[in-house]
Every structure is written in C-alpha cells, then in structure tokens.
Design a protein around this motif. Structure first.
Motif: not given
Ligand SMILES: *Cc1c(COP(=O)(O)O)cnc(C)c1O
Length: 367
Positions: A58-61, A155-160, A179-181, A184-186
């Motif tokens: 996941n994105g947090m990890d 870089e936290d690219c989870a929304q980008a 990156y997170s997938f 709901t992400k893009n």
């Molecule tokens: C969604 C998100 C995360 C976490 O991603 P997960 O896959 O839910 O763990 C981290 N940072 C931002 C900015 C997010 O939007």
C-alpha cells in the motif's frame, strides 16, 4: 446523486479486460510477488522515468520503506504537512523517525517552503513532500532546498499519478517517490497496492528486502522488515488499468477546466491554477468557502456528493497533539481544514453531471 467516485459506471470493456487478467493469474497458480509484479514494476518505472520500481502492499508502507531504505529512523526528524492523508505522518512515525509539521501555502494547500525552513534542525533528515490533490509545484525550489540543507526529498505521490513538472514525472525528483494504488486514486487497484520508485539501485534493493520480512535470501533476515508484498492479481489489474490512465487523467482535466471557467460565486474561492510548466492530474477538485458546512449540505440536497480533504489537520489528531510544529504555528492549515470542500471530479462523470455541479455551486445561498 453525482458521486465522488463511481466505479460501477466504468466501461464494460475495462471490466472484461480486468476479468481476463484475474483469470490469467488464477490459472498461473502463482499469487504473490511473481511475473505480474515484475512486469508492472517495469512499466511503472518507465512511466515515471526512473530505473527502479518496487511494488509493496500500500501507499503508507511505500513511504515507510522509502524512509527506512534511506537509513532514516529513530532520532531523525522528517518535515511534512498537516494537510494530508493521516498515512503520510503515520508512515514517518512507523519508520521510527519524528514527524515535524510545517504550515501550508493557503493559495495551493501545499507545504510552504518558508514554513519548512523554520522546521529544520540538525536532526532533520528528510522532507516528505505531498503532491496534494494531484498538484505538482515549485520542484526546482524543493530540490534546491533539500540539497542546501543536505536532507533527502521523499515525494508522496499518492494523489499525483504521473503528474509532471517541466516534463519530469512526480516521484523522480527526490531520492524516492511513493505511490498508492488504493481504489480511489487516479490509478487504483480493486484492493490495496502501492509502489516506490527510485533511481538508486541500493535503495531499490533495500526496499525489496524490507517489503518481505527483511529477508535477503530465503530464510535469512539481516534486518526487521514488514510484510508488504504486492499481490499478482493486483499487479495484473494495475497493468490493465494503466492503459486507461492517460484517458482518465485527460477527462479529469477537462472537468477541472470546466469548473475553473464556470464556477463563480462571491463566497467561493478556487485554489491557484497549475503553474505554466506543470500538469496537475486533478485527483481532487477543491474549493474554499467560509460557509463550507452549509455549502456541503446544500449540494447534498441538490444531488451532489462532496467530501472534505481534510477536516482535521494532523496536529489535532489525538496521537499527534504533542508533535513538533513550525514555531509560528499552523494557522493556514487550520483555516484550510475548516473551509475546504472537494467536488466530484472523476472520469465517469458526463458533461451533464459537470453542468449540474457547476449550477448547484453557483446557486448556493447561505441561509
Ligand atoms: C492515499 C494516500 C496515502 C496512503 O495510501 P494507502 O495506499 O491508503 O496506504 C498516503 N498519502 C496520501 C497523500 C494519500 O492520499
């Protein structure tokens, strides 16, 4: 009701391709960290313009593993924003490091570089820069800032997903991009998934060890890692959905352009338009209104679902009340949390839906 996300409205063609991919994985008899993962990692690294991508749970990890891969942990400070998914800060805490919260720029809701500068101490080892709402801005200033202070840029690219600045893709500016997938992400999987990207082979190697219990070769554990592996079925789904991502991003940008051109209300402010050199991928379309709660209720009544990203800044969350912050305070973040509202902006929206949202927002009258 016009929803914030509407997966059931996706094309049957996409659904069929995903079902074919699921069948392929089930018939392969290999379910975790296999060829589907290797194949998707290669595609994502190429899309980001970097040498390595390491699929994780996941994105947090991905953020935690990025920091640990950089050797950041106990005793180290990491500067980030209080206007983000809680996961950003939780990942820093889980790495063993200490988060330090800087304020945002009210025009963009992104981390303020001036505020971040006030948070730097001899213990600072990194900035986690969140490309919030799909925006990417001021990357030369951020890379120069981190270079000047001798700290890492994560870089936290989870929304980008694949947002670009001067032609360079999010995640490739810093030492590591996460990156997170999340669905709901893009680019979303039908479940949890994430990836980290880097040019640095040593960090990529370390990440492949950390994601799998800290195992270097089978049954040998030189360090304490996580169980954060990417499933074959999710990687296969992501490979299918990646083909649709450019079209989805294009549709999001059309919707955002229509909102920018047509939302006009004396009590509503839009965030700053993207910089000339940047491609904003419009993960969320956020407006600012002092009477936010009334506006949200009004829109709900008129068939438009909205959400708030985020109603509670991180420093007001119970486990975070004692976190170090900018000595000048986090006033812009607190104001943003009280006034921001996210409008529906997803690829399944029709032109009629977009017109309905615009009309409802423009007609809002505070009682
Ligand atoms: C969604 C998100 C995360 C976490 O991603 P997960 O896959 O839910 O763990 C981290 N940072 C931002 C900015 C997010 O939007």
């Amino acid at each position: 009701m016009i929803l914030m996300n509407d997966f059931k409205a996706e094309s049957p063609e996409l659904r069929d391709d995903m079902l074919d991919a699921a069948r392929r994985v089930l018939e392969s008899g290999w379910y975790v960290l296999g060829n589907e993962v290797i194949n998707f990692e290669r595609q994502w690294a190429t899309a980001c313009g970097v040498a390595h991508a390491v699929g994780v749970g996941n994105g947090m990890d991905a953020i935690e593993i990025a920091l640990r891969g950089l050797g950041i942990g106990s005793g180290d400070e990491v500067v980030t924003t209080p206007i983000t998914a809680f996961a950003t800060v939780l990942a820093i805490i889980r790495s063993g490091a200490t988060p330090v919260l800087a304020d945002i720029n009210p025009e963009t809701a992104l981390l303020s570089i001036d505020s971040a500068a006030r948070c730097i101490t001899p213990q600072t080892k990194a900035v986690v820069l969140v490309h919030l709402y799909g925006q990417i801005r001021g990357m030369d200033a951020w890379t120069a800032f981190c270079c000047k202070h001798g700290i890492a840029l994560v870089e936290d690219c989870a929304q980008a997903h694949l947002a670009a600045w001067n032609g360079q893709v999010a995640g490739s500016f810093g030492q590591v991009g996460a990156y997170s997938f999340y669905p709901t992400k893009n680019l979303g999987a039908p479940g949890d998934a994430g990836i980290l990207v880097t040019q640095d082979e040593a960090i990529a190697k370390r990440a492949t060890v950390l994601r799998n219990y800290g195992q270097s070769v089978r049954y040998h554990h030189p360090e304490l890692g996580l169980n954060s592996r990417l499933d074959e079925i999710q990687a296969a789904m992501l490979s299918v959905r990646l083909k649709w991502l450019p079209g989805f991003t294009q549709r999001r940008s059309e919707i955002a352009a229509a909102y920018h051109a047509n939302i006009s209300h004396p009590q509503i402010r839009l965030l700053a338009a993207p910089e000339e050199v940047a491609s904003h991928v419009n993960h969320l379309f956020v407006i600012i209104c002092e009477k936010r709660d009334m506006l949200q209720a009004y829109l709900q009544l008129h068939g438009v679902q909205t959400l708030i990203h985020y109603p509670v800044p991180v420093h007001w969350q119970e486990p975070c009340l004692n976190l170090q912050c900018d000595p000048k305070g986090l006033k812009n973040s607190e104001k943003h949390a009280a006034t921001c509202l996210s409008l529906p902006c997803h690829p399944q929206m029709t032109n009629e839906d977009v017109a309905t949202v615009i009309a409802a927002v423009n007609r809002f009258e505070a009682p």
